[in-house]
Motif scaffolding. Structure first.
Motif, PDB file in Angstrom:
ATOM      1  N   SER A   8       0.819  -1.205   0.000  1.00 60.36           N
ATOM      2  CA  SER A   8       0.000   0.000   0.000  1.00 60.36           C
ATOM      3  C   SER A   8       0.855   1.258   0.000  1.00 60.36           C
ATOM      4  O   SER A   8       0.362   2.338  -0.324  1.00 60.36           O
ATOM      5  CB  SER A   8      -0.930   0.012   1.218  1.00 60.36           C
ATOM      6  N   LEU A   9       2.127   1.146   0.353  1.00 60.73           N
ATOM      7  CA  LEU A   9       3.032   2.290   0.383  1.00 60.73           C
ATOM      8  C   LEU A   9       4.194   2.010  -0.558  1.00 60.73           C
ATOM      9  O   LEU A   9       5.100   1.248  -0.238  1.00 60.73           O
ATOM     10  CB  LEU A   9       3.546   2.510   1.816  1.00 60.73           C
ATOM     11  N   PRO A  10       4.203   2.651  -1.743  1.00 57.50           N
ATOM     12  CA  PRO A  10       5.314   2.417  -2.678  1.00 57.50           C
ATOM     13  C   PRO A  10       6.607   3.044  -2.149  1.00 57.50           C
ATOM     14  O   PRO A  10       6.599   3.818  -1.200  1.00 57.50           O
ATOM     15  CB  PRO A  10       4.849   3.105  -3.971  1.00 57.50           C
ATOM     16  N   LYS A  11       7.739   2.703  -2.770  1.00 53.47           N
ATOM     17  CA  LYS A  11       9.044   3.208  -2.328  1.00 53.47           C
ATOM     18  C   LYS A  11       9.083   4.737  -2.289  1.00 53.47           C
ATOM     19  O   LYS A  11       9.631   5.325  -1.373  1.00 53.47           O
ATOM     20  CB  LYS A  11      10.158   2.690  -3.237  1.00 53.47           C
ATOM     21  N   GLY A  16       8.763   9.787   1.139  1.00 49.60           N
ATOM     22  CA  GLY A  16       7.941  10.958   1.435  1.00 49.60           C
ATOM     23  C   GLY A  16       7.364  10.923   2.836  1.00 49.60           C
ATOM     24  O   GLY A  16       7.321  11.942   3.538  1.00 49.60           O
ATOM     25  N   PHE A  17       6.931   9.744   3.275  1.00 52.96           N
ATOM     26  CA  PHE A  17       6.362   9.603   4.615  1.00 52.96           C
ATOM     27  C   PHE A  17       7.402   9.879   5.686  1.00 52.96           C
ATOM     28  O   PHE A  17       7.163  10.616   6.642  1.00 52.96           O
ATOM     29  CB  PHE A  17       5.762   8.216   4.804  1.00 52.96           C
ATOM     30  N   VAL A  18       8.579   9.285   5.535  1.00 46.74           N
ATOM     31  CA  VAL A  18       9.634   9.497   6.527  1.00 46.74           C
ATOM     32  C   VAL A  18      10.086  10.955   6.505  1.00 46.74           C
ATOM     33  O   VAL A  18      10.284  11.565   7.564  1.00 46.74           O
ATOM     34  CB  VAL A  18      10.810   8.528   6.291  1.00 46.74           C
ATOM     35  N   TRP A  53      11.843   4.788  10.284  1.00 49.46           N
ATOM     36  CA  TRP A  53      12.575   4.340   9.089  1.00 49.46           C
ATOM     37  C   TRP A  53      12.882   2.852   9.191  1.00 49.46           C
ATOM     38  O   TRP A  53      12.645   2.088   8.256  1.00 49.46           O
ATOM     39  CB  TRP A  53      13.869   5.136   8.945  1.00 49.46           C
ATOM     40  N   TRP A  54      13.407   2.414  10.337  1.00 48.57           N
ATOM     41  CA  TRP A  54      13.774   1.018  10.522  1.00 48.57           C
ATOM     42  C   TRP A  54      12.545   0.109  10.409  1.00 48.57           C
ATOM     43  O   TRP A  54      12.603  -0.934   9.759  1.00 48.57           O
ATOM     44  CB  TRP A  54      14.452   0.823  11.875  1.00 48.57           C
ATOM     45  N   ALA A  55      11.440   0.502  11.051  1.00 53.31           N
ATOM     46  CA  ALA A  55      10.231  -0.337  11.043  1.00 53.31           C
ATOM     47  C   ALA A  55       9.675  -0.485   9.627  1.00 53.31           C
ATOM     48  O   ALA A  55       9.282  -1.585   9.216  1.00 53.31           O
ATOM     49  CB  ALA A  55       9.176   0.252  11.975  1.00 53.31           C
ATOM     50  N   LEU A  56       9.630   0.603   8.868  1.00 54.66           N
ATOM     51  CA  LEU A  56       9.117   0.515   7.496  1.00 54.66           C
ATOM     52  C   LEU A  56      10.057  -0.286   6.601  1.00 54.66           C
ATOM     53  O   LEU A  56       9.607  -1.092   5.774  1.00 54.66           O
ATOM     54  CB  LEU A  56       8.889   1.913   6.920  1.00 54.66           C
ATOM     55  N   ALA A  57      11.366  -0.100   6.760  1.00 52.78           N
ATOM     56  CA  ALA A  57      12.324  -0.864   5.953  1.00 52.78           C
ATOM     57  C   ALA A  57      12.222  -2.345   6.287  1.00 52.78           C
ATOM     58  O   ALA A  57      12.274  -3.200   5.393  1.00 52.78           O
ATOM     59  CB  ALA A  57      13.748  -0.355   6.204  1.00 52.78           C
ATOM     60  N   ARG A  58      12.051  -2.680   7.551  1.00 57.92           N
ATOM     61  CA  ARG A  58      11.896  -4.077   7.961  1.00 57.92           C
ATOM     62  C   ARG A  58      10.634  -4.679   7.358  1.00 57.92           C
ATOM     63  O   ARG A  58      10.618  -5.817   6.905  1.00 57.92           O
ATOM     64  CB  ARG A  58      11.870  -4.153   9.493  1.00 57.92           C
ATOM     65  N   SER A  59       9.560  -3.900   7.347  1.00 57.62           N
ATOM     66  CA  SER A  59       8.308  -4.362   6.760  1.00 57.62           C
ATOM     67  C   SER A  59       8.490  -4.675   5.273  1.00 57.62           C
ATOM     68  O   SER A  59       7.982  -5.674   4.776  1.00 57.62           O
ATOM     69  CB  SER A  59       7.219  -3.310   6.957  1.00 57.62           C
ATOM     70  N   TYR A  60       9.226  -3.827   4.565  1.00 58.09           N
ATOM     71  CA  TYR A  60       9.492  -4.082   3.145  1.00 58.09           C
ATOM     72  C   TYR A  60      10.303  -5.358   2.958  1.00 58.09           C
ATOM     73  O   TYR A  60      10.018  -6.166   2.083  1.00 58.09           O
ATOM     74  CB  TYR A  60      10.235  -2.904   2.505  1.00 58.09           C
ATOM     75  N   ARG A  61      11.351  -5.548   3.772  1.00 63.39           N
ATOM     76  CA  ARG A  61      12.179  -6.762   3.649  1.00 63.39           C
ATOM     77  C   ARG A  61      11.365  -8.014   3.934  1.00 63.39           C
ATOM     78  O   ARG A  61      11.485  -9.006   3.237  1.00 63.39           O
ATOM     79  CB  ARG A  61      13.375  -6.683   4.588  1.00 63.39           C
TER      80      ARG A  61
END
Length: 149
Positions: A8-11, A16-18, A53-61
């Motif tokens: 739901s949140l593209p790269k 932009g969110f962060v 930042w860490w939580a969103l990056a972890r979610s992507y991985r």
């Protein structure tokens, strides 16, 4: 058939969110410019942005999953790819494969499994219930066409 989790949140939206969060957190610091209070608050606000930042990056991985299902008259093959793990492959004769759509809350509502060749594997656990149900209908039709009655 290829299945992957919905994003739901593209790269671009991620950055932009962060960035927007950092800007909104920095607004109260403008009032504190030049005061010792700013230096007390700054590490906590920076830690909050870093945690987001860490939580969103972890979610992507964690969401980098791809399931590929190939059906032919002679074989059905499911390959699951996850980042940092070797591919997991399951094969069976489509004539003997049983498709199960489990009702209830078994790990997820509308839990979809394939059983054959001595194993039972899940399919699309990361998908919403409606999509798993639609996939089950489509697979039932494809399995019937591959020789099962």
């Amino acid at each position: 058939m290829q299945l992957w989790p919905y994003r739901s949140l593209p790269k671009r939206g991620f950055a932009g969110f962060v960035g927007g969060t950092a800007a909104l957190i920095a607004l109260p610091l403008l009032v504190m410019l030049g005061t010792p209070v700013m230096w007390v608050l700054l590490p906590f606000l920076a830690a909050a942005v870093a945690a987001i930042w860490w939580a969103l990056a972890r979610s992507y991985r964690d969401g980098e999953v791809l399931e590929r299902l190939e059906i032919s008259p002679e074989r059905l093959r499911l390959t699951r790819r996850e980042r940092g793990r070797p591919d997991r492959v399951w094969e069976a004769n489509p004539f003997w494969v049983e498709l199960h759509l489990h009702e209830g809350e078994r790990p997820v509502p509308g839990y979809l499994t394939l059983r054959g060749a001595g194993r039972e594997v899940e399919l699309g656990a990361f998908l919403p219930e409606e999509e798993r149900r639609a996939i089950a209908e489509e697979l039932q039709r494809l399995l019937a066409r591959s020789g099962r009655q």
